[in-house]
Scaffold this motif. Structure first.
Motif, PDB file in Angstrom:
ATOM      1  N   GLU A 101       0.994  -1.079  -0.022  1.00 22.24           N
ATOM      2  CA  GLU A 101      -0.043   0.084   0.081  1.00 22.24           C
ATOM      3  C   GLU A 101       0.865   1.069  -0.055  1.00 22.24           C
ATOM      4  O   GLU A 101       1.753   1.471   0.663  1.00 22.24           O
ATOM      5  N   ARG A 102       0.419   2.140  -0.878  1.00 19.39           N
ATOM      6  CA  ARG A 102       1.126   3.421  -1.064  1.00 19.39           C
ATOM      7  C   ARG A 102       0.382   4.570  -1.239  1.00 19.39           C
ATOM      8  O   ARG A 102      -0.824   4.376  -1.494  1.00 19.39           O
ATOM      9  N   LEU A 103       0.752   5.798  -0.483  1.00 19.21           N
ATOM     10  CA  LEU A 103       0.013   6.917  -0.775  1.00 19.21           C
ATOM     11  C   LEU A 103       0.389   7.577  -2.236  1.00 19.21           C
ATOM     12  O   LEU A 103       1.521   7.938  -2.306  1.00 19.21           O
ATOM     13  N   PHE A 104      -0.458   7.820  -3.201  1.00 13.85           N
ATOM     14  CA  PHE A 104      -0.439   8.154  -4.581  1.00 13.85           C
ATOM     15  C   PHE A 104      -0.781   9.549  -4.233  1.00 13.85           C
ATOM     16  O   PHE A 104      -1.792  10.019  -3.893  1.00 13.85           O
ATOM     17  N   VAL A 105       0.073  10.417  -5.040  1.00 12.53           N
ATOM     18  CA  VAL A 105      -0.392  12.084  -5.082  1.00 12.53           C
ATOM     19  C   VAL A 105      -0.112  12.534  -6.498  1.00 12.53           C
ATOM     20  O   VAL A 105       0.941  12.274  -6.994  1.00 12.53           O
ATOM     21  N   LEU A 106      -0.941  13.006  -6.999  1.00 12.56           N
ATOM     22  CA  LEU A 106      -1.140  13.301  -8.395  1.00 12.56           C
ATOM     23  C   LEU A 106      -1.005  15.017  -8.378  1.00 12.56           C
ATOM     24  O   LEU A 106      -2.008  15.661  -7.780  1.00 12.56           O
ATOM     25  N   ALA A 112       3.347  11.056  -7.943  1.00 13.93           N
ATOM     26  CA  ALA A 112       4.293  10.437  -6.778  1.00 13.93           C
ATOM     27  C   ALA A 112       3.590   9.487  -5.894  1.00 13.93           C
ATOM     28  O   ALA A 112       2.581   9.648  -5.629  1.00 13.93           O
ATOM     29  N   TYR A 113       4.441   8.434  -5.298  1.00 18.87           N
ATOM     30  CA  TYR A 113       4.005   7.543  -4.325  1.00 18.87           C
ATOM     31  C   TYR A 113       5.056   7.419  -3.203  1.00 18.87           C
ATOM     32  O   TYR A 113       6.044   7.342  -3.317  1.00 18.87           O
ATOM     33  N   TYR A 114       4.281   7.211  -1.962  1.00 25.55           N
ATOM     34  CA  TYR A 114       4.978   7.558  -0.673  1.00 25.55           C
ATOM     35  C   TYR A 114       4.716   6.360   0.116  1.00 25.55           C
ATOM     36  O   TYR A 114       3.566   5.773  -0.021  1.00 25.55           O
ATOM     37  N   ASP A 115       5.753   6.025   1.054  1.00 25.86           N
ATOM     38  CA  ASP A 115       5.411   5.079   2.069  1.00 25.86           C
ATOM     39  C   ASP A 115       4.357   5.815   3.117  1.00 25.86           C
ATOM     40  O   ASP A 115       4.447   7.135   3.238  1.00 25.86           O
ATOM     41  N   TYR A 116       3.655   5.117   3.927  1.00 26.27           N
ATOM     42  CA  TYR A 116       2.410   5.573   4.718  1.00 26.27           C
ATOM     43  C   TYR A 116       2.472   4.828   6.007  1.00 26.27           C
ATOM     44  O   TYR A 116       2.275   3.956   6.084  1.00 26.27           O
ATOM     45  N   ASP A 117       2.305   5.819   7.068  1.00 25.63           N
ATOM     46  CA  ASP A 117       2.115   5.388   8.512  1.00 25.63           C
ATOM     47  C   ASP A 117       0.778   5.461   8.657  1.00 25.63           C
ATOM     48  O   ASP A 117       0.148   6.376   8.899  1.00 25.63           O
ATOM     49  N   PHE A 118       0.031   4.131   8.591  1.00 27.55           N
ATOM     50  CA  PHE A 118      -1.234   4.116   8.694  1.00 27.55           C
ATOM     51  C   PHE A 118      -2.067   4.536  10.089  1.00 27.55           C
ATOM     52  O   PHE A 118      -3.094   4.939  10.402  1.00 27.55           O
ATOM     53  N   GLU A 119      -1.064   3.947  11.207  1.00 26.86           N
ATOM     54  CA  GLU A 119      -1.627   4.130  12.698  1.00 26.86           C
ATOM     55  C   GLU A 119      -1.420   6.020  12.781  1.00 26.86           C
ATOM     56  O   GLU A 119      -2.167   6.363  13.511  1.00 26.86           O
ATOM     57  N   THR A 169      -7.591  19.038   6.275  1.00 23.74           N
ATOM     58  CA  THR A 169      -6.768  17.801   7.304  1.00 23.74           C
ATOM     59  C   THR A 169      -5.313  18.341   7.361  1.00 23.74           C
ATOM     60  O   THR A 169      -4.661  18.855   6.038  1.00 23.74           O
ATOM     61  N   THR A 170      -4.763  17.833   8.312  1.00 24.63           N
ATOM     62  CA  THR A 170      -3.351  18.358   8.370  1.00 24.63           C
ATOM     63  C   THR A 170      -2.374  17.093   7.924  1.00 24.63           C
ATOM     64  O   THR A 170      -3.070  16.070   7.584  1.00 24.63           O
ATOM     65  N   GLN A 171      -1.261  17.298   7.764  1.00 23.71           N
ATOM     66  CA  GLN A 171      -0.447  16.177   7.071  1.00 23.71           C
ATOM     67  C   GLN A 171      -0.616  14.683   8.370  1.00 23.71           C
ATOM     68  O   GLN A 171      -0.189  13.674   7.827  1.00 23.71           O
ATOM     69  N   GLN A 172      -0.735  15.232   9.285  1.00 26.99           N
ATOM     70  CA  GLN A 172      -0.927  14.144  10.321  1.00 26.99           C
ATOM     71  C   GLN A 172      -2.421  13.408  10.379  1.00 26.99           C
ATOM     72  O   GLN A 172      -2.444  12.367  11.139  1.00 26.99           O
TER      73      GLN A 172
END
Length: 639
Positions: A27-32, A38-45, A315-318
């Motif tokens: 699972e990656r966070l995709f941003v267009l 771009a795709y990023y690692d993501y901390d789901f917690e 939403t914030t980045q957190q």
């Protein structure tokens, strides 16, 4: 830094260079953005974006398309898409088909001016050193399937001056009847899942199960896209409409203040009708899935006439939520609860919940599971609504309690046997912007077609007689309603053939729904089917229909442009000073409808995009949904 256009969690498929390397899925966070995806690692917690894992420059993308899912794919990998660039395909798996469609069409819009866009693609995966669709063993091999429209339906070149087409050939091509649509897969639901009823449902057939709002149910069987077999908390089993329940984990649906699928104009009308200072609701934001807006009604200084304000939930980045001032909350219900007691930057605190959810449960696909033949003795006729191509239409009740519209088909007007067979397929078409077919009465003559009843009636009459001082937003939201209903028909390979304001209806909320889709195929009237006849919809028809009777989804696109013109002229007759013969000659020579006074240049450009002489240069309805939403977003920001 470019503004984010879309942002979503996808499963990304990876494989090392060696063809024997195992596949892996993460699972990656995709941003267009306008520049790259771009795709990023993501901390789901923590709900936090972490390190950048990779990106693709927009100008290097050659193709964006769906991928046929692998055999026996798990539920989380049912909706794959591919982004093809110099290094090959990037494979992503969306959570739902709607999310996939949104990303594909937004990406096609962004890359439409790229050089070297592909005309062929591979519809299946590259796996184990081979294309699964055509067994070619070269990764850069030319695709084996032709794209239906290049550039996602957009034309890169300048528009050439229209020329009069050649006269029709003696052997006229017979219109191809589209394949019957396949019921769409129901995303997000699975056997054994616990769901919550959004609405009460009274059983309409003996095998149905009663639903009580906010109670939990367990899915036992997914019969099709429209009906589930389920069990309640007391052990009772039966069939329930799938659009009356939501996954128990989806928290907003349980709150009365959340109004799903409500647009800005409808929210304002509802809040103004309630006329309460501090009245509020939460609705989906137009631009992005998973984003929400709080709409608030205020009477400044105690005046009787109030106004509406709209606040996007940010939403914030957190992953924390906030509104006007930065008071942060871990979820939306906590945010709403706080602002029910504190204005904190809003025009008013949120004093009164305003909702129409209980009164406006959605229509079901049929009057009970498996019911398509309706007993006419269960119908009560109340009043006549109008007289159409096939006969009289009446408002009535089914079983004395359900509002319905009943078309009484006059004998000799329709190819009845063909239609009756098709009706079974048409009943499975379900969308909030289509008038729902409930069933038919075929055991007597005349036969009846029983559909959903919409109290505000025909859109054409509504535009001419009922709409008072409409705003630019309201008119464009009507166009968006129609485009979304037609995009669904397009996705189901269904052609309308007679799209116009007279064939759309308006519900109590002001939502526009398309009706009579596909019925013109069953007309038994030579005058109707000939472009020389006065009954033929000449004013809504493109050159290929006028000259060759060649219908397609692209002829529906042309008609949609004319319908937009009807909306922006509040129901005027297209080409009002011309007869049919003059229209055929003028349209074939390149003449187009003028810009309505209420339509600005950008709105008019959407219309003219639909009126390209060449059918393949017209956009798709999915393209139009995105284009119209972009224009709406700009209107929201300036109004």
């Amino acid at each position: 830094m470019s503004e984010n256009i879309l942002e979503d969690i996808f499963i990304k498929r990876s494989q090392q260079k060696k063809k024997t390397s195992p596949l892996n899925f993460k699972e990656r966070l995709f941003v267009l953005t306008q520049d790259k995806i771009a795709y990023y690692d993501y901390d789901f917690e923590k709900g936090k974006k972490k390190g950048l894992k990779g990106s693709v420059d927009i100008d290097k993308i050659k193709c964006v398309e769906i991928v046929i899912p692998e055999d026996n794919a798990p539920p989380e990998r049912l909706f794959p898409l591919q982004i093809v660039y110099d290094e090959g395909p990037l494979y992503m798996f969306a959570k739902t088909d709607d999310v996939r469609k949104q990303w594909i069409h937004k990406l096609k819009h962004v890359v439409r001016f790229n050089k070297d866009l592909m005309q062929k693609y591979h519809p299946c995966f590259w796996e184990d050193g081979m294309w699964k669709c055509c067994q070619q063993e070269v990764k850069q091999a030319v695709g084996c399937r032709v794209l239906e429209t290049r550039n996602g339906g957009f034309s890169k070149g300048s528009r050439r001056k229209s020329r009069k087409p050649l006269p029709p050939t003696p052997e006229e091509e017979k219109p191809i009847r589209p394949l019957p649509p396949q019921p769409p897969k129901q995303p997000g639901f699975s056997v054994g899942m616990t769901v919550i009823a959004e609405y009460d449902y009274s059983p309409m057939a003996p095998q149905d199960l009663e639903l009580r709002k906010d109670e939990e149910y367990t899915i036992l069987q997914i019969c099709d896209a429209n009906w589930f077999r389920a069990k309640d908390q007391y052990g009772n089993e039966g069939y329930i409409p799938s659009n009356y329940v939501v996954e128990a984990l989806n928290g907003l649906e349980k709150f009365e203040w959340y109004c799903k699928n409500m647009n800005r104009s409808q929210a304002e009308n509802l809040l103004k009708t309630e006329n309460k200072d501090g009245g509020f609701l939460v609705r989906d934001s137009g631009r992005y899935t998973g984003k929400y807006t709080v709409s608030v009604f205020t009477k400044g200084g105690g005046e009787n006439v109030g106004s509406c304000r709209h606040y996007n939930i940010l939403t914030t980045q957190q992953g924390l939520f906030y509104l006007a001032e930065k008071h942060y909350f871990s979820n939306i219900p906590e945010l709403i609860n706080y602002h029910q007691h504190n204005a904190a930057g809003l025009v008013s605190r949120l004093k009164y919940v305003v909702s129409n959810r209980t009164q406006n449960a959605p229509s079901t696909a049929g009057l009970g599971y498996g019911v398509w033949e309706i007993d006419p003795r269960q119908l009560t006729f109340i009043r006549e609504l109008g007289n159409g191509q096939f006969g009289v239409v009446k408002y009535g009740k089914w079983q004395g309690r359900h509002d319905v519209a009943i078309k009484m088909i006059k004998e000799g007007s329709m190819s009845e046997d063909d239609f009756i067979e098709e009706a079974k397929v048409m009943m499975k078409l379900r969308h909030e912007n289509l008038v729902q077919l409930y069933g038919v009465c075929t055991k007597q003559r005349p036969i009846y077609i029983v559909t959903e009843f919409l109290p505000n009636g025909c859109l054409l009459t509504y535009l001419r007689e009922d709409l008072q001082h409409p705003s630019a937003v309201q008119l464009l939201e009507m166009c968006k309603d129609v485009s979304e209903g037609m995009a669904y028909l397009e996705s189901q390979q269904y052609i309308h053939r007679d799209l116009a304001a007279r064939n759309c209806l308006v519900d109590s909320n002001g939502t526009v729904k398309v009706t009579d889709f596909g019925l013109s195929r069953y007309v038994l009237d030579d005058e109707y089917m000939s472009s020389a006849g006065s009954k033929f919809p000449v004013r809504w028809s493109p050159p290929e229909v006028l000259l060759y009777c060649k219908f397609s989804s692209k002829s529906d696109i042309w008609a949609f442009g004319v319908l937009m013109w009807e909306i922006y002229t509040l129901g005027r007759m297209p080409y009002e000073r011309m007869n049919n013969t003059e229209i055929v000659d003028k349209v074939a020579a390149g003449y187009r409808l003028y810009r309505p006074q209420m339509a600005n240049d950008r709105i008019y450009s959407v219309m003219t995009t639909c009126w390209h002489e060449k059918a393949d240069e017209r956009p798709t309805f999915q393209d139009l949904v995105i284009i119209i939403q972009d224009v709406l977003d700009n209107l929201y920001e300036t109004s």
